[in-house]
Enzyme design. Sequence first.
Site, short mmCIF file in Angstrom:
data_model
loop_
_atom_site.label_atom_id
_atom_site.label_comp_id
_atom_site.label_asym_id
_atom_site.label_seq_id
_atom_site.Cartn_x
_atom_site.Cartn_y
_atom_site.Cartn_z
N GLU A 1 -12.43 3.16 -1.39
CA GLU A 1 -11.97 4.28 -2.21
C GLU A 1 -11.68 3.85 -3.64
O GLU A 1 -11.93 4.60 -4.58
CB GLU A 1 -10.70 4.89 -1.60
N VAL A 2 -11.12 2.66 -3.79
CA VAL A 2 -10.73 2.19 -5.12
C VAL A 2 -11.71 1.09 -5.55
O VAL A 2 -11.80 0.05 -4.88
CB VAL A 2 -9.29 1.66 -5.12
N ASN B 1 -12.79 -3.28 2.32
CA ASN B 1 -13.78 -2.20 2.37
C ASN B 1 -14.65 -2.28 1.12
O ASN B 1 -14.13 -2.32 0.01
CB ASN B 1 -13.07 -0.84 2.43
N HIS C 1 -10.21 -5.48 -3.37
CA HIS C 1 -8.89 -5.65 -2.76
C HIS C 1 -9.03 -6.02 -1.30
O HIS C 1 -10.00 -5.65 -0.64
CB HIS C 1 -8.05 -4.38 -2.90
N ASP D 1 0.85 -1.19 0.00
CA ASP D 1 0.00 0.00 0.00
C ASP D 1 0.90 1.25 0.00
O ASP D 1 1.90 1.31 0.71
CB ASP D 1 -0.90 0.00 1.24
#
Length: 120
Positions: free
Chosen positions: A99-100, A91, A104, A33
Amino acid sequence: MAYDDTNIFAKILRGDIPCTRVAEDDHTLAFEDINPARAVHVLVIPKGAYTDWRDFAATATAEEQVAFTRMIAHVAELTGIAEKGYRVISNIGRDGHQEVPHLHMHVLGGEATGPLVDRS
Ligand code: 5GP
């Protein structure tokens, strides 16, 4: 939600932007990350275009799903956190603060990870 191939992980998978690779197989990529939240913070992503768990569970092949699961355990071994313990987080969507929009898993460890969620 339709997959948006302009997302940052899609760009990493295409090689448009660099990443620090930790491990890779035919179906899965693991990389550090860019803004680590713990001493070890690795992102594990499928190479296929999946936005989230609903998408991945419903449409990924069994081979892709097995590879993804095994890569998480492999990353824990490679980074030396398997014995002491670690946390795996995904998430999803708005309430999950994703967010992305490419599925993941965050693999976090190397130090205490703290409470599961903020209860304030
Ligand atoms: P999310 O909130 O979607 O679960 O987490 C996205 C993660 O991607 C964040 O932890 C963030 O630091 C990481 N990230 C965002 N942009 C980049 C990037 O360009 N490279 C890497 N390696 N990680 C990124």
